[in-house]
Design a protein around this motif. Structure first.
Motif, PDB file in Angstrom:
ATOM      1  N   ILE A   1      36.024  41.651  38.651  1.00 25.89           N
ATOM      2  CA  ILE A   1      36.480  40.317  39.015  1.00 25.89           C
ATOM      3  C   ILE A   1      37.949  40.231  38.641  1.00 25.89           C
ATOM      4  N   ASP A   2      38.786  40.038  39.653  1.00 24.78           N
ATOM      5  CA  ASP A   2      40.237  40.085  39.512  1.00 24.78           C
ATOM      6  C   ASP A   2      40.809  38.670  39.477  1.00 24.78           C
ATOM      7  N   VAL A   3      41.580  38.369  38.425  1.00 29.99           N
ATOM      8  CA  VAL A   3      42.153  37.024  38.250  1.00 29.99           C
ATOM      9  C   VAL A   3      43.596  37.141  37.764  1.00 29.99           C
ATOM     10  N   PRO A   4      44.385  36.058  37.881  1.00 30.29           N
ATOM     11  CA  PRO A   4      45.742  36.086  37.336  1.00 30.29           C
ATOM     12  C   PRO A   4      45.691  36.270  35.816  1.00 30.29           C
ATOM     13  N   GLU A   5      46.725  36.885  35.279  1.00 29.86           N
ATOM     14  CA  GLU A   5      46.760  37.172  33.844  1.00 29.86           C
ATOM     15  C   GLU A   5      46.630  35.916  32.984  1.00 29.86           C
ATOM     16  N   THR A   6      47.325  34.843  33.369  1.00 30.59           N
ATOM     17  CA  THR A   6      47.269  33.621  32.570  1.00 30.59           C
ATOM     18  C   THR A   6      45.849  33.057  32.528  1.00 30.59           C
TER      19      THR A   6
ATOM     20  N   GLY B   1      43.166  34.857  33.022  1.00 29.54           N
ATOM     21  CA  GLY B   1      42.346  35.835  32.314  1.00 29.54           C
ATOM     22  C   GLY B   1      42.379  35.650  30.815  1.00 29.54           C
ATOM     23  N   PHE B   2      43.572  35.419  30.257  1.00 29.19           N
ATOM     24  CA  PHE B   2      43.670  35.225  28.814  1.00 29.19           C
ATOM     25  C   PHE B   2      42.993  33.926  28.383  1.00 29.19           C
ATOM     26  N   LEU B   3      43.125  32.875  29.207  1.00 32.98           N
ATOM     27  CA  LEU B   3      42.447  31.620  28.909  1.00 32.98           C
ATOM     28  C   LEU B   3      40.933  31.827  28.910  1.00 32.98           C
ATOM     29  N   ALA B   4      40.449  32.563  29.917  1.00 35.85           N
ATOM     30  CA  ALA B   4      39.010  32.832  30.009  1.00 35.85           C
ATOM     31  C   ALA B   4      38.534  33.670  28.821  1.00 35.85           C
ATOM     32  N   LEU B   5      39.329  34.654  28.397  1.00 30.53           N
ATOM     33  CA  LEU B   5      38.951  35.483  27.251  1.00 30.53           C
ATOM     34  C   LEU B   5      38.778  34.635  25.997  1.00 30.53           C
ATOM     35  N   ALA B   6      39.675  33.676  25.798  1.00 35.69           N
ATOM     36  CA  ALA B   6      39.568  32.798  24.632  1.00 35.69           C
ATOM     37  C   ALA B   6      38.289  31.967  24.692  1.00 35.69           C
ATOM     38  N   ARG B   7      37.955  31.446  25.869  1.00 32.11           N
ATOM     39  CA  ARG B   7      36.731  30.655  26.028  1.00 32.11           C
ATOM     40  C   ARG B   7      35.493  31.531  25.820  1.00 32.11           C
TER      41      ARG B   7
ATOM     42  N   CYS C   1      44.474  45.019  32.148  1.00 31.75           N
ATOM     43  CA  CYS C   1      45.614  44.122  32.328  1.00 31.75           C
ATOM     44  C   CYS C   1      46.702  44.946  33.022  1.00 31.75           C
ATOM     45  N   THR C   2      47.144  44.518  34.197  1.00 35.71           N
ATOM     46  CA  THR C   2      48.058  45.317  35.002  1.00 35.71           C
ATOM     47  C   THR C   2      49.493  44.792  34.922  1.00 35.71           C
ATOM     48  N   PRO C   3      50.481  45.631  35.219  1.00 39.00           N
ATOM     49  CA  PRO C   3      51.874  45.194  35.166  1.00 39.00           C
ATOM     50  C   PRO C   3      52.219  44.095  36.163  1.00 39.00           C
ATOM     51  N   ASP C   4      51.421  43.936  37.222  1.00 41.62           N
ATOM     52  CA  ASP C   4      51.690  42.854  38.172  1.00 41.62           C
ATOM     53  C   ASP C   4      50.976  41.569  37.786  1.00 41.62           C
ATOM     54  N   ARG C   5      50.631  41.501  36.475  1.00 38.89           N
ATOM     55  CA  ARG C   5      50.099  40.274  35.867  1.00 38.89           C
ATOM     56  C   ARG C   5      48.751  39.856  36.448  1.00 38.89           C
ATOM     57  N   ARG C   6      47.869  40.841  36.605  1.00 37.43           N
ATOM     58  CA  ARG C   6      46.489  40.602  36.998  1.00 37.43           C
ATOM     59  C   ARG C   6      45.568  41.170  35.925  1.00 37.43           C
ATOM     60  N   MET C   7      44.359  40.662  35.861  1.00 41.53           N
ATOM     61  CA  MET C   7      43.345  41.189  34.950  1.00 41.53           C
ATOM     62  C   MET C   7      42.065  41.428  35.733  1.00 41.53           C
ATOM     63  N   GLN C   8      41.389  42.526  35.410  1.00 43.33           N
ATOM     64  CA  GLN C   8      40.118  42.852  36.066  1.00 43.33           C
ATOM     65  C   GLN C   8      39.008  42.952  35.016  1.00 43.33           C
ATOM     66  N   PHE C   9      37.975  42.155  35.207  1.00 41.50           N
ATOM     67  CA  PHE C   9      36.826  42.129  34.314  1.00 41.50           C
ATOM     68  C   PHE C   9      35.710  42.973  34.939  1.00 41.50           C
ATOM     69  N   PHE C  10      35.294  44.027  34.247  1.00 43.50           N
ATOM     70  CA  PHE C  10      34.262  44.918  34.774  1.00 43.50           C
ATOM     71  C   PHE C  10      32.884  44.275  34.597  1.00 43.50           C
ATOM     72  N   VAL C  11      32.110  44.238  35.673  1.00 45.37           N
ATOM     73  CA  VAL C  11      30.770  43.655  35.652  1.00 45.37           C
ATOM     74  C   VAL C  11      29.818  44.590  36.405  1.00 45.37           C
ATOM     75  N   LEU C  12      28.544  44.267  36.374  1.00 51.79           N
ATOM     76  CA  LEU C  12      27.558  45.087  37.073  1.00 51.79           C
ATOM     77  C   LEU C  12      27.820  45.102  38.578  1.00 51.79           C
ATOM     78  N   PRO C  13      27.481  46.189  39.246  1.00 53.08           N
ATOM     79  CA  PRO C  13      27.644  46.238  40.707  1.00 53.08           C
ATOM     80  C   PRO C  13      26.843  45.120  41.378  1.00 53.08           C
ATOM     81  N   GLY C  14      27.313  44.698  42.527  1.00 51.69           N
ATOM     82  CA  GLY C  14      26.627  43.639  43.263  1.00 51.69           C
ATOM     83  C   GLY C  14      27.289  42.286  43.106  1.00 51.69           C
TER      84      GLY C  14
END
Length: 219
Positions: free
Chosen positions: A104-109, A111-117, A130-143
């Motif tokens: 699940i790919d989201v903007p970095e800002t 992503g960090f807010l979600a991580l805190a929650r 966390c990528t240099p183009d300011r995106r974050m990817q959360f690994f989850v189960l396939p599907g």
């Protein structure tokens, strides 16, 4: 809860600068059982680094597939991975989604807010990049790709109005320590550990992610 990072604690992200790309790719296949495939790489040209694809305006220099049939090249074999990177040691490390995990790919800002929650909610996370183009990817189960839009709607957010993208079959993510040109390297916001070998279902973490993306969309 796995180790996470905040804006003021980026030094906690594991660095992998001292490890060869070949060794890292082999370790992903061997230890995590992730499929891997080599992408493009950076080449020095007239004092600058350019993508091996030859496009001077490349949007992801050194961090995208090098061939159209990359999906057939992806392998979960450590032996094959070693052979692939021996042919091109500078190749980026790309991981196909829709196999052992979706992302699940989201903007970095957001992503960090979600991580805190998620930390406050004591949710179990999988690895997060966390990528240099300011995106974050959360690994989850396939599907996840098939159900994320409906999950987001049920939470009251129109999927088209928030910047939340699910990556499944036919897509990929760049893995640390892959570099995006001069922008920097992909890093772990939540590194792979024995504790997060079992990935969460998208349904378990979609609420804080959608909330964070919705909050960003209203700005």
């Amino acid at each position: 809860m796995e180790e996470t990072i905040g804006v003021t604690s980026a030094a906690q992200i594991p660095k992998q600068r001292g490890e060869a790309l070949l060794d890292t790719a082999v370790r992903y296949a061997e230890e995590r059982h992730w499929d891997v495939f080599p992408g493009t790489w950076l080449e020095s040209a007239e004092g600058t680094e350019q993508c091996s694809c030859g496009d001077t305006g490349c949007a992801s220099p050194g961090a995208h597939p090098a061939r159209e049939d990359w999906a057939t090249q992806a392998t979960g074999s450590a032996t094959v991975a070693r052979r692939l990177w021996q042919k091109q040691p500078k190749a980026s490390i790309l991981l196909p989604t829709g196999r052992t995990f979706d992302a699940i790919d989201v903007p970095e800002t957001a992503g960090f807010l979600a991580l805190a929650r998620m930390e406050r909610m004591e949710l179990t996370l999988g690895p997060v990049t966390c990528t240099p183009d300011r995106r974050m990817q959360f690994f989850v189960l396939p599907g996840a790709t098939a159900k994320v839009p409906d999950l987001v709607r049920k939470l009251g957010w129109p999927p088209a109005q928030i910047d939340l993208i699910s990556l499944g079959e036919g897509a990929y993510v760049a893995a640390p320590p892959t570099r995006f040109g001069a922008s920097g390297a992909v890093q772990w916001a939540c590194r792979p550990t024995a504790a997060n070998r079992w990935l969460p279902d998208a349904e378990e973490i979609i609420s804080p992610l959608a909330y964070a993306c919705g909050r960003e969309a209203r700005r």
